[in-house]
Design a protein around this motif. Structure first.
Motif, PDB file in Angstrom:
ATOM      1  N   THR A  64      35.369  37.855  46.516  1.00 47.96           N
ATOM      2  CA  THR A  64      36.740  37.595  46.059  1.00 47.96           C
ATOM      3  C   THR A  64      37.404  38.877  45.566  1.00 47.96           C
ATOM      4  N   ARG A  65      36.669  39.617  44.754  1.00 43.47           N
ATOM      5  CA  ARG A  65      37.218  40.852  44.178  1.00 43.47           C
ATOM      6  C   ARG A  65      37.490  41.887  45.277  1.00 43.47           C
ATOM      7  N   ARG A  66      36.576  41.975  46.255  1.00 43.92           N
ATOM      8  CA  ARG A  66      36.773  42.919  47.349  1.00 43.92           C
ATOM      9  C   ARG A  66      38.053  42.566  48.127  1.00 43.92           C
ATOM     10  N   ALA A  67      38.253  41.275  48.365  1.00 45.62           N
ATOM     11  CA  ALA A  67      39.442  40.846  49.106  1.00 45.62           C
ATOM     12  C   ALA A  67      40.710  41.173  48.331  1.00 45.62           C
ATOM     13  N   GLU A  68      40.665  40.991  46.998  1.00 46.77           N
ATOM     14  CA  GLU A  68      41.818  41.329  46.147  1.00 46.77           C
ATOM     15  C   GLU A  68      42.161  42.803  46.257  1.00 46.77           C
ATOM     16  N   VAL A  69      41.133  43.640  46.149  1.00 47.21           N
ATOM     17  CA  VAL A  69      41.358  45.086  46.198  1.00 47.21           C
ATOM     18  C   VAL A  69      41.881  45.479  47.575  1.00 47.21           C
ATOM     19  N   ALA A  70      41.323  44.909  48.621  1.00 49.41           N
ATOM     20  CA  ALA A  70      41.776  45.221  49.989  1.00 49.41           C
ATOM     21  C   ALA A  70      43.248  44.867  50.150  1.00 49.41           C
ATOM     22  N   ALA A  71      43.666  43.746  49.582  1.00 52.86           N
ATOM     23  CA  ALA A  71      45.071  43.323  49.661  1.00 52.86           C
ATOM     24  C   ALA A  71      45.972  44.326  48.946  1.00 52.86           C
ATOM     25  N   THR A  72      45.539  44.813  47.781  1.00 58.50           N
ATOM     26  CA  THR A  72      46.335  45.785  47.016  1.00 58.50           C
ATOM     27  C   THR A  72      46.467  47.084  47.795  1.00 58.50           C
ATOM     28  N   VAL A  73      45.358  47.513  48.409  1.00 57.39           N
ATOM     29  CA  VAL A  73      45.390  48.765  49.160  1.00 57.39           C
ATOM     30  C   VAL A  73      46.349  48.660  50.337  1.00 57.39           C
ATOM     31  N   GLN A  74      46.358  47.487  50.994  1.00 58.86           N
ATOM     32  CA  GLN A  74      47.259  47.294  52.135  1.00 58.86           C
ATOM     33  C   GLN A  74      48.727  47.279  51.726  1.00 58.86           C
ATOM     34  N   GLU A  75      48.975  46.730  50.510  1.00 55.05           N
ATOM     35  CA  GLU A  75      50.349  46.682  50.026  1.00 55.05           C
ATOM     36  C   GLU A  75      50.880  48.069  49.681  1.00 55.05           C
ATOM     37  N   ALA A  76      49.976  48.921  49.196  1.00 53.30           N
ATOM     38  CA  ALA A  76      50.388  50.256  48.709  1.00 53.30           C
ATOM     39  C   ALA A  76      50.894  51.147  49.847  1.00 53.30           C
TER      40      ALA A  76
END
Ligand SMILES: [Fe+2]
Ligand SMILES: [Fe+2]
Length: 145
Positions: free
Chosen positions: A133-145
């Motif tokens: 779950t945490r990995r998916a959250e971080v991946a989403a943030t990186v994609q947004e940036a």
């Protein structure tokens, strides 16, 4: 169905090992630089997931803070090596130093932490789910940036 936390972390270790192999085999400078960046990013994310989720769960399950304390120090040293990569004159040497240190740390992790986690009755599937779950959250943030 959530994956076993140790299986997840081991697959990270193996992925980075594969990237280091690709880095060594890559011929052109742009490809090597790109691979070096991915190696550093993967290791940083992996260390973060262990520090935020796996290590605290391990310390709680085993009552052992010392192994985690040592592992955190090793991560800290790795992060210092990673921070030097952007300004490294010798990218090969920088990545080699990172991987040599990471491998030593991974071997200790396997021998001391993972082995103990398995015999401790730690909820590896639950912890694995939290890591995913945490990995998916971080991946989403990186994609947004
Ligand atoms: Fe680690
Ligand atoms: Fe690890």
């Amino acid at each position: 169905m959530a994956q076993d936390a140790i299986a997840l972390l081991e697959s990270d270790h193996q992925r980075v090992e594969g990237l280091v192999r690709d880095f060594k085999a890559a011929g052109d400078a742009a490809a090597r630089l790109h691979l070096a960046q991915i190696i550093c990013m993967e290791l940083t994310l992996h260390a973060m997931l262990e520090e935020e989720i796996f290590y605290p769960a391990f310390a709680q399950a085993t009552g052992d803070d010392q192994l985690v304390e040592r592992a955190r120090k090793e991560h800290q040293h790795l992060k210092e090596l990673i921070a030097r990569v952007p300004s490294a004159d010798n990218l090969d040497g920088a990545i080699e130093a990172i991987w040599r240190n990471a491998l030593e740390h991974i071997e200790e992790e396997r021998r001391d932490i993972f082995a103990r986690a398995r015999s401790s009755g730690m909820e590896l599937a639950t912890v694995g789910g939290r890591i995913q779950t945490r990995r998916a959250e971080v991946a989403a943030t990186v994609q947004e940036a």
